[in-house]
Motif scaffolding. Structure first.
Motif, PDB file in Angstrom:
ATOM      1  N   TYR A  38      13.908  -2.489  -3.834  1.00  0.00           N
ATOM      2  CA  TYR A  38      13.061  -2.851  -3.407  1.00  0.00           C
ATOM      3  C   TYR A  38      12.577  -3.875  -2.971  1.00  0.00           C
ATOM      4  N   ILE A  72       9.616   5.046  -2.195  1.00  0.00           N
ATOM      5  CA  ILE A  72       9.376   3.818  -1.168  1.00  0.00           C
ATOM      6  C   ILE A  72      10.265   4.320   0.483  1.00  0.00           C
ATOM      7  N   ASN A  77       7.395  -2.935   4.473  1.00  0.00           N
ATOM      8  CA  ASN A  77       6.912  -4.306   3.430  1.00  0.00           C
ATOM      9  C   ASN A  77       6.526  -5.311   4.710  1.00  0.00           C
TER      10      ASN A  77
END
Length: 180
Positions: A38, A72, A77
């Motif tokens: 990640y 995730i 992000n």
């Protein structure tokens, strides 16, 4: 008879406790490896990427690794929304490879075949890879001290045509293909 029964119950309880600890250790390690992956997504720039999605393709993930990766999926992000694609069969790999930005191969997926050459723009991250595999851009390895560390193969990164943050390069324990 009572003492024998107590001994048996204690043995079963101890066995269950040890199994629980082993499962917890496996979950912790799988979670740690997924956390590495990640974070790699945050520190790699795909200059040729179009759209708002970043595809993380995962080969052969099972159990706790799959559960950790599912957490995730659809997470954003600063760069994009992460889409996790699970590729569980050899027939899935080749057709999906063009959608992938980062391909993660946990040890459970090591038997699934990868193309001899990855498409441009695709980074390969692998758990405990063969050190001779030049396609692997980032290797996640267990040390003798039982820690998980990563190595970066700069020629594979260059071949992919992506940019890896200098911060990530500094954190790599041993860089492959480049001086430190």
């Amino acid at each position: 008879m009572g003492a024998m029964c107590q001994y048996l119950i204690s043995g079963v309880a101890l066995l269950l406790l040890l199994q629980g600890q082993m499962a917890s250790a496996q979950a912790s390690e799988a979670g740690l490896r997924v956390a590495f992956v990640y974070n790699f997504l945050k520190f790699i720039e795909w200059p040729e990427r179009t759209g708002d999605d970043l595809y993380l393709c995962v080969l052969g993930a099972t159990d706790v690794t799959r559960e950790s990766l599912s957490q995730i999926n659809n997470k954003s992000n600063q760069k994009a929304t992460i889409r996790v694609l699970f590729l569980d069969n050899a027939s899935d790999v080749e057709p999906q490879m063009g959608r992938c930005h980062l391909v993660y191969v946990p040890t459970t997926g090591a038997d699934l075949p990868l193309p001899a050459a990855l498409p441009r723009g695709v980074i390969l991250v692998m758990d405990e890879p063969d050190q001779q595999d030049g396609r692997v851009a980032i290797a996640l390895n267990r040390t003798r001290e039982d820690r998980i560390e990563f190595q970066i193969n700069e020629p594979a990164v260059k071949q992919a045509g992506v940019k890896v943050s200098s911060q990530l390069l500094k954190l790599a324990k041993k860089q492959v293909g480049g001086a430190r």
